[in-house]
Design an enzyme around this catalytic site. Sequence first.
Site, PDB file in Angstrom:
ATOM      1  N   ASP A  22      13.760   3.470  92.278  1.00 13.81           N
ATOM      2  CA  ASP A  22      14.972   4.203  92.650  1.00 13.81           C
ATOM      3  C   ASP A  22      14.734   5.290  93.681  1.00 13.81           C
ATOM      4  O   ASP A  22      15.638   6.075  93.977  1.00 13.81           O
ATOM      5  CB  ASP A  22      15.606   4.829  91.402  1.00 13.81           C
ATOM      6  CG  ASP A  22      16.300   3.795  90.528  1.00 13.81           C
ATOM      7  OD1 ASP A  22      16.709   2.750  91.060  1.00 13.81           O
ATOM      8  OD2 ASP A  22      16.422   4.030  89.313  1.00 13.81           O
ATOM      9  N   ARG A  72      12.496   7.970  86.201  1.00 17.08           N
ATOM     10  CA  ARG A  72      12.649   8.573  87.525  1.00 17.08           C
ATOM     11  C   ARG A  72      11.925   9.913  87.677  1.00 17.08           C
ATOM     12  O   ARG A  72      11.854  10.447  88.785  1.00 17.08           O
ATOM     13  CB  ARG A  72      14.134   8.750  87.868  1.00 17.08           C
ATOM     14  CG  ARG A  72      14.927   7.460  87.911  1.00 17.08           C
ATOM     15  CD  ARG A  72      16.245   7.629  88.637  1.00 17.08           C
ATOM     16  NE  ARG A  72      16.041   7.941  90.048  1.00 17.08           N
ATOM     17  CZ  ARG A  72      17.027   8.234  90.896  1.00 17.08           C
ATOM     18  NH1 ARG A  72      18.280   8.264  90.465  1.00 17.08           N
ATOM     19  NH2 ARG A  72      16.765   8.503  92.165  1.00 17.08           N
ATOM     20  N   ARG A  93      24.293  13.659  83.245  1.00 11.27           N
ATOM     21  CA  ARG A  93      22.907  13.860  83.661  1.00 11.27           C
ATOM     22  C   ARG A  93      22.537  15.347  83.691  1.00 11.27           C
ATOM     23  O   ARG A  93      21.669  15.785  82.952  1.00 11.27           O
ATOM     24  CB  ARG A  93      22.672  13.223  85.039  1.00 11.27           C
ATOM     25  CG  ARG A  93      22.899  11.710  85.076  1.00 11.27           C
ATOM     26  CD  ARG A  93      21.843  10.942  84.311  1.00 11.27           C
ATOM     27  NE  ARG A  93      22.030   9.507  84.373  1.00 11.27           N
ATOM     28  CZ  ARG A  93      21.576   8.726  85.336  1.00 11.27           C
ATOM     29  NH1 ARG A  93      20.893   9.235  86.338  1.00 11.27           N
ATOM     30  NH2 ARG A  93      21.782   7.420  85.316  1.00 11.27           N
ATOM     31  N   HIS A 137      27.465  10.626  88.116  1.00 11.94           N
ATOM     32  CA  HIS A 137      27.061  11.691  89.038  1.00 11.94           C
ATOM     33  C   HIS A 137      28.286  12.182  89.803  1.00 11.94           C
ATOM     34  O   HIS A 137      29.209  11.395  90.101  1.00 11.94           O
ATOM     35  CB  HIS A 137      26.047  11.179  90.059  1.00 11.94           C
ATOM     36  CG  HIS A 137      24.628  11.233  89.606  1.00 11.94           C
ATOM     37  ND1 HIS A 137      23.646  10.408  90.117  1.00 11.94           N
ATOM     38  CD2 HIS A 137      23.981  12.042  88.711  1.00 11.94           C
ATOM     39  CE1 HIS A 137      22.488  10.676  89.548  1.00 11.94           C
ATOM     40  NE2 HIS A 137      22.662  11.664  88.708  1.00 11.94           N
ATOM     41  N   CYS A 164      23.998   8.492  98.030  1.00  7.81           N
ATOM     42  CA  CYS A 164      22.796   8.418  97.205  1.00  7.81           C
ATOM     43  C   CYS A 164      21.547   8.208  98.050  1.00  7.81           C
ATOM     44  O   CYS A 164      20.469   8.696  97.700  1.00  7.81           O
ATOM     45  CB  CYS A 164      22.925   7.278  96.195  1.00  7.81           C
ATOM     46  SG  CYS A 164      24.081   7.605  94.861  1.00  7.81           S
TER      47      CYS A 164
END
Length: 273
Positions: free
Chosen positions: A70, A95, A141, A170, A266
């Site tokens: 990612d 991550r 998150r 997000h 992103c």
Amino acid sequence: MARSRRAVPRRYLMCPPAHFDVAYAINPWMDPAKPVDPALALAQWEDLRAVHRSLGHTVEELAPVRGLPDMVFTANGATVVDGRVFGARFAHPEREPEAEAHLQWFAAHGFGHLHVPVHINEGEGDFAVTASYVLAGRGFRTNPLAHGEAQEFFGRPVIGLELIDPRYYHLDLALAVLDDAADEVAYYPPAFSPGSREVLRRLFPHALVADDEDAAVFGLNAVSDGLHVVLPQAAAGLTAALRERGFEPVGVDLGELLKGGGAVKCCTQELRD
């Protein structure tokens, strides 16, 4: 009547999807059973990089790390305001090593004010910057305590916004900054709690409101220089609305990267230095 717009050159950080894959599922868009085409993902990412450069922006590159599929989603790795780097601390262990890779890049490229965060935050995934505010997502998150931590570090007012739809986990999937200098944004109201929707209405009474269809194709996962808005080409309604407001939308296809739960924003971290 559309207002006059002006593009401001930007500096971005991107990371090639050399190791991109959907090897696990940490958001509703990820499905390890659906194969990823690595060559197509790279071609789409290169198209996005070419678009940014064609618009006069500088693109720096972060070297991808094997085992971190990612990393292409560089916006999650930090938030940079006034040359100050507020590092990330990821919610999922898959991550977490990305955070250190980002901080090492910033340290090696002359950024002197680096903050290793105490509380979980996922960079520009949940922080959006305008002239007056740092808008900060929470609910899935980023820990709400990270909002106060960011405010102390940046010395700017941080406005907390509660996300309630897991598809828009997000902030950068539910809200886009269209003109940071003018505090102009677009957002998708159903992604937010009732109280946060009211906050957005008060702060941004003239915001562009996205519909279900445009939100579902990540139309708000966009990047703007104040004139050009780079966004997923499938967001047809949002594209038309942007033109009516005097923006110049630039559609791109990042369908392969969408399998990982990200699109234009992103893949594009802004270096506000």
